[in-house]
Design a protein around this motif. Sequence first.
Motif, PDB file in Angstrom:
ATOM      1  N   ALA A   7      10.360  81.461  16.357  1.00  0.00           N
ATOM      2  CA  ALA A   7      11.218  82.204  17.281  1.00  0.00           C
ATOM      3  C   ALA A   7      10.357  83.039  18.226  1.00  0.00           C
ATOM      4  O   ALA A   7      10.627  83.136  19.429  1.00  0.00           O
ATOM      5  CB  ALA A   7      12.181  83.088  16.508  1.00  0.00           C
ATOM      6  N   ALA A   8       9.290  83.637  17.671  1.00  0.00           N
ATOM      7  CA  ALA A   8       8.408  84.460  18.510  1.00  0.00           C
ATOM      8  C   ALA A   8       7.759  83.610  19.602  1.00  0.00           C
ATOM      9  O   ALA A   8       7.695  84.025  20.760  1.00  0.00           O
ATOM     10  CB  ALA A   8       7.347  85.131  17.647  1.00  0.00           C
ATOM     11  N   ASP A   9       7.310  82.388  19.239  1.00  0.00           N
ATOM     12  CA  ASP A   9       6.713  81.507  20.261  1.00  0.00           C
ATOM     13  C   ASP A   9       7.724  81.274  21.395  1.00  0.00           C
ATOM     14  O   ASP A   9       7.393  81.351  22.570  1.00  0.00           O
ATOM     15  CB  ASP A   9       6.387  80.115  19.671  1.00  0.00           C
ATOM     16  CG  ASP A   9       5.280  80.172  18.625  1.00  0.00           C
ATOM     17  OD1 ASP A   9       4.435  81.069  18.732  1.00  0.00           O
ATOM     18  OD2 ASP A   9       5.287  79.312  17.715  1.00  0.00           O
ATOM     19  N   MET A  10       8.949  80.971  21.005  1.00  0.00           N
ATOM     20  CA  MET A  10       9.969  80.627  21.998  1.00  0.00           C
ATOM     21  C   MET A  10      10.332  81.861  22.826  1.00  0.00           C
ATOM     22  O   MET A  10      10.459  81.793  24.042  1.00  0.00           O
ATOM     23  CB  MET A  10      11.227  80.056  21.327  1.00  0.00           C
ATOM     24  CG  MET A  10      10.991  78.787  20.513  1.00  0.00           C
ATOM     25  SD  MET A  10      10.217  77.461  21.465  1.00  0.00           S
ATOM     26  CE  MET A  10      11.603  76.806  22.373  1.00  0.00           C
ATOM     27  N   TYR A  11      10.496  82.993  22.148  1.00  0.00           N
ATOM     28  CA  TYR A  11      10.921  84.212  22.844  1.00  0.00           C
ATOM     29  C   TYR A  11       9.838  84.694  23.803  1.00  0.00           C
ATOM     30  O   TYR A  11      10.094  85.034  24.954  1.00  0.00           O
ATOM     31  CB  TYR A  11      11.249  85.294  21.808  1.00  0.00           C
ATOM     32  CG  TYR A  11      11.718  86.597  22.410  1.00  0.00           C
ATOM     33  CD1 TYR A  11      12.933  86.670  23.100  1.00  0.00           C
ATOM     34  CD2 TYR A  11      10.944  87.753  22.307  1.00  0.00           C
ATOM     35  CE1 TYR A  11      13.365  87.865  23.657  1.00  0.00           C
ATOM     36  CE2 TYR A  11      11.370  88.949  22.859  1.00  0.00           C
ATOM     37  CZ  TYR A  11      12.582  89.002  23.543  1.00  0.00           C
ATOM     38  OH  TYR A  11      12.993  90.179  24.094  1.00  0.00           O
ATOM     39  N   LEU A  12       8.579  84.676  23.323  1.00  0.00           N
ATOM     40  CA  LEU A  12       7.508  85.224  24.152  1.00  0.00           C
ATOM     41  C   LEU A  12       7.208  84.342  25.355  1.00  0.00           C
ATOM     42  O   LEU A  12       6.914  84.842  26.433  1.00  0.00           O
ATOM     43  CB  LEU A  12       6.239  85.440  23.302  1.00  0.00           C
ATOM     44  CG  LEU A  12       6.393  86.559  22.264  1.00  0.00           C
ATOM     45  CD1 LEU A  12       5.201  86.590  21.327  1.00  0.00           C
ATOM     46  CD2 LEU A  12       6.566  87.917  22.951  1.00  0.00           C
ATOM     47  N   ILE A  61      22.746  70.723  17.708  1.00  0.00           N
ATOM     48  CA  ILE A  61      23.255  71.224  16.425  1.00  0.00           C
ATOM     49  C   ILE A  61      22.711  70.400  15.256  1.00  0.00           C
ATOM     50  O   ILE A  61      22.462  70.929  14.179  1.00  0.00           O
ATOM     51  CB  ILE A  61      24.805  71.271  16.416  1.00  0.00           C
ATOM     52  CG1 ILE A  61      25.301  72.077  15.216  1.00  0.00           C
ATOM     53  CG2 ILE A  61      25.420  69.865  16.440  1.00  0.00           C
ATOM     54  CD1 ILE A  61      26.775  72.459  15.285  1.00  0.00           C
ATOM     55  N   THR A  62      22.470  69.114  15.493  1.00  0.00           N
ATOM     56  CA  THR A  62      21.976  68.251  14.402  1.00  0.00           C
ATOM     57  C   THR A  62      20.525  68.595  14.044  1.00  0.00           C
ATOM     58  O   THR A  62      20.011  68.136  13.037  1.00  0.00           O
ATOM     59  CB  THR A  62      22.068  66.757  14.775  1.00  0.00           C
ATOM     60  OG1 THR A  62      21.173  66.501  15.858  1.00  0.00           O
ATOM     61  CG2 THR A  62      23.480  66.359  15.174  1.00  0.00           C
ATOM     62  N   LEU A  63      19.870  69.385  14.901  1.00  0.00           N
ATOM     63  CA  LEU A  63      18.495  69.810  14.634  1.00  0.00           C
ATOM     64  C   LEU A  63      18.463  71.268  14.155  1.00  0.00           C
ATOM     65  O   LEU A  63      17.396  71.871  14.035  1.00  0.00           O
ATOM     66  CB  LEU A  63      17.650  69.693  15.910  1.00  0.00           C
ATOM     67  CG  LEU A  63      17.560  68.295  16.539  1.00  0.00           C
ATOM     68  CD1 LEU A  63      16.986  68.392  17.950  1.00  0.00           C
ATOM     69  CD2 LEU A  63      16.708  67.370  15.679  1.00  0.00           C
ATOM     70  N   GLY A  64      19.644  71.833  13.968  1.00  0.00           N
ATOM     71  CA  GLY A  64      19.721  73.217  13.497  1.00  0.00           C
ATOM     72  C   GLY A  64      19.609  74.234  14.606  1.00  0.00           C
ATOM     73  O   GLY A  64      19.389  75.416  14.354  1.00  0.00           O
ATOM     74  N   VAL A  65      19.742  73.785  15.861  1.00  0.00           N
ATOM     75  CA  VAL A  65      19.673  74.754  16.967  1.00  0.00           C
ATOM     76  C   VAL A  65      20.901  74.599  17.874  1.00  0.00           C
ATOM     77  O   VAL A  65      21.948  74.091  17.443  1.00  0.00           O
ATOM     78  CB  VAL A  65      18.334  74.632  17.757  1.00  0.00           C
ATOM     79  CG1 VAL A  65      17.173  75.123  16.926  1.00  0.00           C
ATOM     80  CG2 VAL A  65      18.083  73.214  18.248  1.00  0.00           C
ATOM     81  N   ALA A  66      20.776  75.038  19.097  1.00  0.00           N
ATOM     82  CA  ALA A  66      21.867  74.968  20.076  1.00  0.00           C
ATOM     83  C   ALA A  66      21.217  74.634  21.414  1.00  0.00           C
ATOM     84  O   ALA A  66      19.993  74.730  21.537  1.00  0.00           O
ATOM     85  CB  ALA A  66      22.586  76.313  20.137  1.00  0.00           C
ATOM     86  N   PRO A  67      21.994  74.248  22.418  1.00  0.00           N
ATOM     87  CA  PRO A  67      21.377  73.955  23.722  1.00  0.00           C
ATOM     88  C   PRO A  67      20.554  75.146  24.218  1.00  0.00           C
ATOM     89  O   PRO A  67      20.968  76.291  24.045  1.00  0.00           O
ATOM     90  CB  PRO A  67      22.575  73.701  24.639  1.00  0.00           C
ATOM     91  CG  PRO A  67      23.661  73.244  23.711  1.00  0.00           C
ATOM     92  CD  PRO A  67      23.455  74.027  22.445  1.00  0.00           C
ATOM     93  N   GLY A  68      19.404  74.852  24.836  1.00  0.00           N
ATOM     94  CA  GLY A  68      18.535  75.943  25.271  1.00  0.00           C
ATOM     95  C   GLY A  68      18.149  75.885  26.736  1.00  0.00           C
ATOM     96  O   GLY A  68      17.340  76.672  27.212  1.00  0.00           O
ATOM     97  N   MET A  69      18.732  74.923  27.461  1.00  0.00           N
ATOM     98  CA  MET A  69      18.437  74.847  28.908  1.00  0.00           C
ATOM     99  C   MET A  69      19.740  74.856  29.707  1.00  0.00           C
ATOM    100  O   MET A  69      19.865  74.164  30.707  1.00  0.00           O
ATOM    101  CB  MET A  69      17.678  73.565  29.244  1.00  0.00           C
ATOM    102  CG  MET A  69      16.303  73.428  28.650  1.00  0.00           C
ATOM    103  SD  MET A  69      15.506  71.956  29.368  1.00  0.00           S
ATOM    104  CE  MET A  69      14.309  71.578  28.116  1.00  0.00           C
TER     105      MET A  69
END
Length: 258
Positions: free
Chosen positions: A75-80, A133-141
């Motif tokens: 999460a830190a990689d993505m957030y930063l 969602i099948t990867l445990g996340v949500a759309p990010g773009m």
Amino acid sequence: MSYETILVEQRGAVTLVTLNRPQALNALNSQVLADLIALFAAYDADESQHCLVLTGSEKAFAAGADIKEMADKSAADMYLRELYSEWTTRICATRKPWIAAVAGFALGGGCELAMMADFIIAADTAKFGQPEITLGVAPGMGGSQRLTRAIGKAKAMEMCLTGRMMGAQEAEQAGLVARVVAAADLVDEALKTAQKIAAMPPMAAIANKELVNLAFEAPLSQALVSERRLFQILFSSEDKAEGMAAFIEKRPAIWKGR
Ligand code: CAA
């Protein structure tokens, strides 16, 4: 300008861009994102180019953000780094018109990239989806928002919650794509449409794009004021004088782009 993951060709005033990572179904890794940022900036700056078509392969427009690259990110990689949001902002800042020509899979970030275009022309083989969602996340773009605005809550929610893909015909009926064409004709049809746009007065094209996009950004009262102002400002352009004179004199207009 040289790119590693996209092929770029100029056809008159139209730029044709082909995503070229066939081994990964055009998954959007950092290199593709960097190439596209540079490409769209170069397109906006090139006064000889007035429309752009972005396409993929027969099998995939793009199968999403690169899962192998994301797999060990925290999460830190993505957030930063804010990689995807910064990238989305830069692609969406493109002022000139561009079209996504989609065949095959447009999933996750691929669907989101297509939705960043001014409109989508789809092959009858196109399949759109937000399977994050099948990867445990949500759309990010931007997918959760742009898809919902394009096709409404019921279908967008169903797609995001189940990861199901939507075929081309359904996507056209739902308002996600402007038009469906035979897969074999996709690039030609998209180029023809792009050539039509490229033959329009360029400043008016930018203004039209800006105004339609404003419908998603501003309250109606403010958007209508902006429409009136841009409409009025265009009356000071050389192309307005030329366009109206050409109509009255029954001759083709010659645009100056100013
Ligand atoms: N990232 C990285 N590699 C991918 C990829 C992706 N998104 N999609 C496909 N590939 C790779 C596969 O790993 C495979 O590589 P190998 O041959 O080295 O194993 C190659 O592309 C071919 O893919 P498949 O063998 O899986 O092809 P298929 O025809 O059996 O299936 C598919 C096609 C249904 C599109 C399937 O590849 C798939 O489900 N891909 C992932 C789709 C997805 O989940 N996208 C969302 C990503 S998350 C995202 O985008 C987040 C965001 O919003 C920012």
